[in-house]
Design a protein around this motif. Structure first.
Motif, short mmCIF file in Angstrom:
data_model
loop_
_atom_site.label_atom_id
_atom_site.label_comp_id
_atom_site.label_asym_id
_atom_site.label_seq_id
_atom_site.Cartn_x
_atom_site.Cartn_y
_atom_site.Cartn_z
N VAL A 30 17.36 -50.60 -2.12
CA VAL A 30 16.88 -49.25 -2.39
C VAL A 30 17.88 -48.25 -1.79
CG1 VAL A 30 15.05 -47.56 -1.93
CG2 VAL A 30 14.46 -49.94 -2.44
N VAL A 31 18.45 -47.41 -2.65
CA VAL A 31 19.41 -46.40 -2.19
C VAL A 31 18.89 -44.98 -2.42
CG1 VAL A 31 21.40 -47.93 -2.44
CG2 VAL A 31 20.75 -46.44 -4.35
N GLY A 32 17.73 -44.89 -3.05
CA GLY A 32 17.10 -43.60 -3.27
C GLY A 32 15.65 -43.80 -3.66
N TYR A 33 14.83 -42.81 -3.32
CA TYR A 33 13.42 -42.89 -3.68
C TYR A 33 12.86 -41.50 -3.91
CZ TYR A 33 12.46 -41.59 1.16
OH TYR A 33 12.42 -40.93 2.37
N LEU A 37 21.94 -39.46 -8.78
CA LEU A 37 20.73 -40.23 -8.52
C LEU A 37 19.50 -39.33 -8.36
CD1 LEU A 37 22.03 -43.02 -6.13
CD2 LEU A 37 21.99 -42.94 -8.63
N PHE A 38 19.68 -38.14 -7.82
CA PHE A 38 18.58 -37.19 -7.67
C PHE A 38 17.96 -36.92 -9.04
CE2 PHE A 38 16.72 -32.97 -7.02
CZ PHE A 38 16.17 -33.07 -5.75
N MET A 54 25.56 -51.47 -10.40
CA MET A 54 24.97 -50.49 -11.29
C MET A 54 23.65 -49.98 -10.69
SD MET A 54 23.70 -50.84 -15.24
CE MET A 54 25.26 -50.44 -15.97
N TYR A 55 23.42 -48.70 -10.84
CA TYR A 55 22.19 -48.08 -10.36
C TYR A 55 21.07 -48.29 -11.38
CZ TYR A 55 25.16 -45.69 -6.99
OH TYR A 55 26.03 -45.41 -5.98
N GLN A 56 19.87 -48.58 -10.87
CA GLN A 56 18.73 -48.78 -11.75
C GLN A 56 17.52 -48.06 -11.19
OE1 GLN A 56 17.63 -52.87 -12.39
NE2 GLN A 56 15.82 -52.33 -13.54
N ALA A 57 16.93 -47.18 -12.01
CA ALA A 57 15.69 -46.50 -11.64
C ALA A 57 14.53 -47.37 -12.08
CB ALA A 57 15.61 -45.13 -12.30
N HIS A 89 25.47 -42.71 -1.21
CA HIS A 89 25.23 -42.72 -2.66
C HIS A 89 24.94 -41.32 -3.21
CE1 HIS A 89 25.19 -47.12 -2.92
NE2 HIS A 89 24.64 -47.06 -1.72
N ARG A 90 25.10 -40.31 -2.40
CA ARG A 90 24.85 -38.93 -2.85
C ARG A 90 25.98 -38.44 -3.75
NH1 ARG A 90 22.70 -37.14 3.11
NH2 ARG A 90 20.78 -38.36 2.95
#
Length: 187
Positions: free
Chosen positions: A66-69, A123-124, A1-4, A118-119
Motif C-alpha cells: 500500500v503506497v496510498g489510501y 496517485l491522488f 505498476m500502480y493499481q487502485a 510515490h508523490r
C-alpha cells in the motif's frame, strides 16, 4: 505498476495504519508539514478494521504494498469513530445550493495519504477517480474537511475538482469543508 483497488485484507489495513502514523502532524517537522502536507486524525488498526467492515476504502498498491489510501467514511461510521461523529454534528446545520446538506446523499473522505516516495505520480487523482467509480452511483457527492493550514492538500483537492462550501474552527483546527460533486447530482 500502480493499481487502485478496494481494501481486501488485514495486511493492507496494517499498512494503512503505518502510513497514517508516519504522516501525522505530530510525527513530522514543520518544514515537512508546510512542504508535503500532514494528517490530523490518528487511525488505529482496530478503528480501520471497524470502518472497512462498514465500507471498504480505496488504496493504491505498488508491488503489493500500500503506497496510498483514501479512507471511505460513511455516516454509519460515526458509531465507531468519535471524531467522525463530531464532524457530522458540525456539518449538520450546513446548506449547499439552498438545501440542507443532510438532504443530499453523501459520504466523507476520512483521510487521504500518499507515501512520500510515490508523490507527484498522479496517485491522488487515481485514488479519487476510483472512489468515484466504486461509490459514485450511490452518492451525490464526496465531502471532506481539510485544515486551512494544509495548503498542499487544499491545492490537490481543488485540482481534482473539490469546491469549498464552508470554513469553521473546532477543538482541533480551522477547516475548509469541501465537496466533489458526482455526475448524477442535478442542481
Amino acid at each position: 505498476m500502480y493499481q487502485a483497488q478496494l481494501v481486501t485484507n488485514a495486511r493492507q489495513i496494517q499498512q494503512i495504519a503505518a502510513l497514517s502514523a508516519a504522516n501525522l502532524k505530530s510525527a513530522i517537522d514543520d518544514l515537512t508539514k508546510k512542504d508535503q502536507g500532514f494528517l490530523t486524525w490518528e487511525y488505529s488498526v482496530d478503528l480501520l478494521t471497524a470502518m472497512h467492515e462498514i465500507a471498504p476504502s480505496i488504496i493504491v498498491t505498488y508491488h503489493d504494498e500500500v503506497v496510498g489510501y483514501a479512507l471511505t467514511a460513511t455516516h454509519e461510521m460515526a458509531e465507531v469513530h468519535t471524531e467522525m461523529k463530531i464532524m457530522l454534528n458540525n456539518l449538520s446545520p450546513l446548506t449547499y445550493r439552498g438545501k440542507s446538506i443532510n438532504d443530499y446523499r453523501y459520504y466523507m473522505m476520512g483521510q487521504i495519504c500518499i507515501a512520500k516516495e510515490h508523490r507527484g505520480k498522479g496517485l491522488f487523482e487515481q485514488l479519487y477517480e476510483h472512489h468515484k467509480t466504486v461509490y459514485g452511483n450511490q452518492y451525490d457527492f464526496l465531502l471532506t474537511e481539510v485544515s486551512t493550514s494544509n495548503h498542499r492538500s487544499l491545492h490537490a483537492h481543488k485540482k481534482v475538482g473539490f469546491e469549498t462550501i464552508h470554513t469553521y474552527h473546532d477543538h482541533v483546527d480551522e477547516w475548509d469543508v469541501i465537496i466533489w460533486k458526482f455526475g448524477n447530482l442535478e442542481i
